[in-house]
Each structure stands twice: as structure tokens, then as C-alpha cells.
Write a protein that holds these residues in place. Structure first.
Motif, PDB file in Angstrom:
ATOM      1  N   MET A 161       0.753  -1.049   0.129  1.00 26.44           N
ATOM      2  CA  MET A 161       0.150   0.014  -0.012  1.00 26.44           C
ATOM      3  C   MET A 161       0.907   1.121   0.114  1.00 26.44           C
ATOM      4  SD  MET A 161      -3.001  -1.263   0.066  1.00 26.44           S
ATOM      5  CE  MET A 161      -3.233  -2.836  -0.154  1.00 26.44           C
ATOM      6  N   ALA A 162       0.597   2.332  -0.788  1.00 27.71           N
ATOM      7  CA  ALA A 162       1.151   3.449  -1.097  1.00 27.71           C
ATOM      8  C   ALA A 162       0.914   4.487   0.213  1.00 27.71           C
ATOM      9  CB  ALA A 162       0.919   4.171  -2.336  1.00 27.71           C
ATOM     10  N   VAL A 163       1.762   5.495   0.451  1.00 26.96           N
ATOM     11  CA  VAL A 163       1.465   6.417   1.145  1.00 26.96           C
ATOM     12  C   VAL A 163       1.603   7.755   0.320  1.00 26.96           C
ATOM     13  CG1 VAL A 163       2.523   8.005   3.051  1.00 26.96           C
ATOM     14  CG2 VAL A 163       2.625   5.540   3.465  1.00 26.96           C
ATOM     15  N   ILE A 164       0.726   8.632   0.418  1.00 27.61           N
ATOM     16  CA  ILE A 164       0.564   9.563  -0.574  1.00 27.61           C
ATOM     17  C   ILE A 164       0.526  10.866   0.226  1.00 27.61           C
ATOM     18  CG2 ILE A 164      -0.503  10.839  -2.388  1.00 27.61           C
ATOM     19  CD1 ILE A 164      -1.719   7.670  -2.964  1.00 27.61           C
ATOM     20  N   LYS A 165       1.402  12.130   0.032  1.00 26.73           N
ATOM     21  CA  LYS A 165       1.294  13.172   0.818  1.00 26.73           C
ATOM     22  C   LYS A 165       0.748  14.286  -0.488  1.00 26.73           C
ATOM     23  CE  LYS A 165       5.160  12.405   3.724  1.00 26.73           C
ATOM     24  NZ  LYS A 165       6.566  12.926   3.978  1.00 26.73           N
ATOM     25  N   LYS A 166      -0.270  15.049   0.173  1.00 24.32           N
ATOM     26  CA  LYS A 166      -0.994  16.043  -0.447  1.00 24.32           C
ATOM     27  C   LYS A 166      -1.098  17.383   0.366  1.00 24.32           C
ATOM     28  CE  LYS A 166      -1.784  14.507  -4.589  1.00 24.32           C
ATOM     29  NZ  LYS A 166      -1.101  15.010  -5.580  1.00 24.32           N
ATOM     30  N   LYS A 167      -1.058  18.679  -0.072  1.00 27.67           N
ATOM     31  CA  LYS A 167      -1.308  19.790   0.507  1.00 27.67           C
ATOM     32  C   LYS A 167      -2.836  19.666   0.912  1.00 27.67           C
ATOM     33  CE  LYS A 167       1.912  22.681  -1.977  1.00 27.67           C
ATOM     34  NZ  LYS A 167       1.996  23.806  -2.767  1.00 27.67           N
ATOM     35  N   SER A 168      -3.159  20.777   2.014  1.00 22.07           N
ATOM     36  CA  SER A 168      -4.541  20.886   2.291  1.00 22.07           C
ATOM     37  C   SER A 168      -4.655  22.249   2.808  1.00 22.07           C
ATOM     38  CB  SER A 168      -5.093  19.916   3.343  1.00 22.07           C
ATOM     39  OG  SER A 168      -6.393  20.038   3.781  1.00 22.07           O
ATOM     40  N   TRP A 169      -5.494  23.083   2.377  1.00 28.41           N
ATOM     41  CA  TRP A 169      -5.574  24.526   2.979  1.00 28.41           C
ATOM     42  C   TRP A 169      -6.200  24.345   4.264  1.00 28.41           C
ATOM     43  CZ3 TRP A 169      -3.324  24.005  -1.368  1.00 28.41           C
ATOM     44  CH2 TRP A 169      -2.750  25.218  -2.253  1.00 28.41           C
ATOM     45  N   PRO A 170      -6.012  25.377   4.954  1.00 25.90           N
ATOM     46  CA  PRO A 170      -6.174  25.398   6.486  1.00 25.90           C
ATOM     47  C   PRO A 170      -7.737  25.133   6.726  1.00 25.90           C
ATOM     48  CG  PRO A 170      -4.755  27.253   6.172  1.00 25.90           C
ATOM     49  CD  PRO A 170      -5.004  26.533   4.841  1.00 25.90           C
ATOM     50  N   LYS A 171      -8.786  25.650   5.928  1.00 29.56           N
ATOM     51  CA  LYS A 171     -10.221  25.513   6.227  1.00 29.56           C
ATOM     52  C   LYS A 171     -10.524  24.087   6.006  1.00 29.56           C
ATOM     53  CE  LYS A 171     -14.697  26.942   4.708  1.00 29.56           C
ATOM     54  NZ  LYS A 171     -15.496  28.270   3.927  1.00 29.56           N
ATOM     55  N   ILE A 172     -10.186  23.464   4.741  1.00 33.06           N
ATOM     56  CA  ILE A 172     -10.330  22.065   4.716  1.00 33.06           C
ATOM     57  C   ILE A 172      -9.688  21.145   5.558  1.00 33.06           C
ATOM     58  CG2 ILE A 172      -9.945  20.190   2.976  1.00 33.06           C
ATOM     59  CD1 ILE A 172     -12.211  22.630   2.203  1.00 33.06           C
ATOM     60  N   PHE A 173      -8.296  21.514   5.917  1.00 27.62           N
ATOM     61  CA  PHE A 173      -7.639  20.671   6.906  1.00 27.62           C
ATOM     62  C   PHE A 173      -8.301  20.645   8.310  1.00 27.62           C
ATOM     63  CE2 PHE A 173      -4.736  19.989  10.510  1.00 27.62           C
ATOM     64  CZ  PHE A 173      -3.708  19.076   9.884  1.00 27.62           C
ATOM     65  N   ASN A 174      -8.962  21.666   8.823  1.00 29.59           N
ATOM     66  CA  ASN A 174      -9.665  21.743  10.060  1.00 29.59           C
ATOM     67  C   ASN A 174     -10.819  20.989   9.989  1.00 29.59           C
ATOM     68  OD1 ASN A 174      -7.710  23.370  11.580  1.00 29.59           O
ATOM     69  ND2 ASN A 174      -8.491  25.199  10.787  1.00 29.59           N
ATOM     70  N   LEU A 175     -11.482  21.077   9.013  1.00 28.47           N
ATOM     71  CA  LEU A 175     -12.822  20.482   8.880  1.00 28.47           C
ATOM     72  C   LEU A 175     -12.661  18.952   8.615  1.00 28.47           C
ATOM     73  CD1 LEU A 175     -14.927  22.494   6.150  1.00 28.47           C
ATOM     74  CD2 LEU A 175     -15.323  22.182   8.535  1.00 28.47           C
ATOM     75  N   MET A 176     -11.450  18.642   7.984  1.00 34.15           N
ATOM     76  CA  MET A 176     -11.284  16.986   8.070  1.00 34.15           C
ATOM     77  C   MET A 176     -10.747  16.545   9.508  1.00 34.15           C
ATOM     78  SD  MET A 176     -11.544  15.744   4.988  1.00 34.15           S
ATOM     79  CE  MET A 176     -10.271  14.462   4.911  1.00 34.15           C
ATOM     80  N   LYS A 177      -9.950  17.410  10.217  1.00 32.75           N
ATOM     81  CA  LYS A 177      -9.398  17.037  11.462  1.00 32.75           C
ATOM     82  C   LYS A 177     -10.465  17.036  12.411  1.00 32.75           C
ATOM     83  CE  LYS A 177      -5.800  18.229  14.564  1.00 32.75           C
ATOM     84  NZ  LYS A 177      -5.287  16.843  14.692  1.00 32.75           N
ATOM     85  N   SER A 178     -11.418  17.790  12.277  1.00 37.98           N
ATOM     86  CA  SER A 178     -12.734  17.720  13.253  1.00 37.98           C
ATOM     87  C   SER A 178     -13.546  16.622  12.745  1.00 37.98           C
ATOM     88  CB  SER A 178     -13.376  19.218  13.114  1.00 37.98           C
ATOM     89  OG  SER A 178     -14.057  19.138  12.061  1.00 37.98           O
ATOM     90  N   GLY A 179     -13.535  16.143  11.569  1.00 39.48           N
ATOM     91  CA  GLY A 179     -14.448  15.087  11.477  1.00 39.48           C
ATOM     92  C   GLY A 179     -15.682  15.660  10.827  1.00 39.48           C
ATOM     93  N   LYS A 180     -15.924  16.859  10.484  1.00 38.97           N
ATOM     94  CA  LYS A 180     -17.108  17.506   9.877  1.00 38.97           C
ATOM     95  C   LYS A 180     -17.066  17.033   8.631  1.00 38.97           C
ATOM     96  CE  LYS A 180     -17.870  21.272  13.291  1.00 38.97           C
ATOM     97  NZ  LYS A 180     -17.892  22.509  13.488  1.00 38.97           N
ATOM     98  N   LYS A 181     -15.883  16.950   7.544  1.00 40.21           N
ATOM     99  CA  LYS A 181     -15.654  16.761   6.617  1.00 40.21           C
ATOM    100  C   LYS A 181     -15.081  15.328   6.221  1.00 40.21           C
ATOM    101  CE  LYS A 181     -13.411  18.667   2.189  1.00 40.21           C
ATOM    102  NZ  LYS A 181     -13.873  17.618   1.458  1.00 40.21           N
ATOM    103  N   LYS A 182     -16.048  14.374   5.695  1.00 36.64           N
ATOM    104  CA  LYS A 182     -15.548  13.028   5.927  1.00 36.64           C
ATOM    105  C   LYS A 182     -14.921  12.412   4.575  1.00 36.64           C
ATOM    106  CE  LYS A 182     -18.274  12.066   9.535  1.00 36.64           C
ATOM    107  NZ  LYS A 182     -17.586  12.142  10.790  1.00 36.64           N
ATOM    108  N   PHE A 183     -14.842  13.154   3.672  1.00 39.35           N
ATOM    109  CA  PHE A 183     -14.121  12.751   2.323  1.00 39.35           C
ATOM    110  C   PHE A 183     -13.709  13.920   1.692  1.00 39.35           C
ATOM    111  CE2 PHE A 183     -18.425  14.184   1.056  1.00 39.35           C
ATOM    112  CZ  PHE A 183     -18.079  14.650  -0.185  1.00 39.35           C
ATOM    113  N   ASP A 184     -12.760  13.616   0.673  1.00 44.09           N
ATOM    114  CA  ASP A 184     -12.069  14.559   0.157  1.00 44.09           C
ATOM    115  C   ASP A 184     -12.175  14.538  -1.383  1.00 44.09           C
ATOM    116  OD1 ASP A 184     -10.506  17.089  -0.345  1.00 44.09           O
ATOM    117  OD2 ASP A 184      -8.467  16.175  -0.008  1.00 44.09           O
ATOM    118  N   LEU A 185     -12.396  15.335  -2.195  1.00 42.58           N
ATOM    119  CA  LEU A 185     -12.935  15.087  -3.728  1.00 42.58           C
ATOM    120  C   LEU A 185     -11.572  15.934  -4.579  1.00 42.58           C
ATOM    121  CD1 LEU A 185     -14.432  13.874  -6.051  1.00 42.58           C
ATOM    122  CD2 LEU A 185     -15.558  16.124  -5.924  1.00 42.58           C
ATOM    123  N   ARG A 186     -10.852  15.055  -5.253  1.00 45.16           N
ATOM    124  CA  ARG A 186      -9.603  15.977  -5.919  1.00 45.16           C
ATOM    125  C   ARG A 186      -9.643  15.199  -7.408  1.00 45.16           C
ATOM    126  NH1 ARG A 186      -4.981  17.404  -2.450  1.00 45.16           N
ATOM    127  NH2 ARG A 186      -5.863  17.641  -0.554  1.00 45.16           N
TER     128      ARG A 186
END
Length: 65
Positions: A1-26
Motif C-alpha cells: 500500500m502506498a503513502v501519498i502526501k498532499k497539500k490541504s488548505w487550512p479551512k479544509i484541513f480543520n474540517l477534516m481534522k474535526s471530522g465534519k468533512k468525511k471525504f476529499d474530492l480531488r
């Protein structure tokens, strides 16, 4: 399995960290599959620098069309 690093802007990062955003579309500009680990690194576009905060998420589904 691969490990992939990606940038995340602060607003999106905080939503992902808090659990309010459950997925990321890229845009599919990189290879990823279920089971890979995605490392989201918070990036401040105003300072043009990484903040040092990171979160790790396991990819459970990849939507393609």
C-alpha cells in the motif's frame, strides 16, 4: 500500500481534522487506490509554507468516472 502526501488548505484541513468533512474530492492527477494512506499536510497559501500540522487518513474508496 502506498503513502501519498498532499497539500490541504487550512479551512479544509480543520474540517477534516474535526471530522465534519468525511471525504476529499480531488482531480485525478496522481495514482491512488483503496487501502493507500493519504497524508494531508496543512499549507498556508498566504505564507506559501507548510504549517507542520498533518493528519493521516486511510483511503477506503476511489470514485472514478
Amino acid at each position: 500500500m502506498a503513502v501519498i502526501k498532499k497539500k490541504s488548505w487550512p479551512k479544509i484541513f480543520n474540517l477534516m481534522k474535526s471530522g465534519k468533512k468525511k471525504f476529499d474530492l480531488r482531480v485525478a492527477d496522481f495514482k491512488v487506490k483503496a487501502g493507500d494512506t493519504l497524508i494531508l499536510e496543512e499549507y498556508d497559501p498566504k505564507k506559501k509554507a507548510y504549517t507542520g500540522r498533518k493528519i493521516s487518513k486511510k483511503v477506503i474508496y476511489v470514485f472514478t468516472f
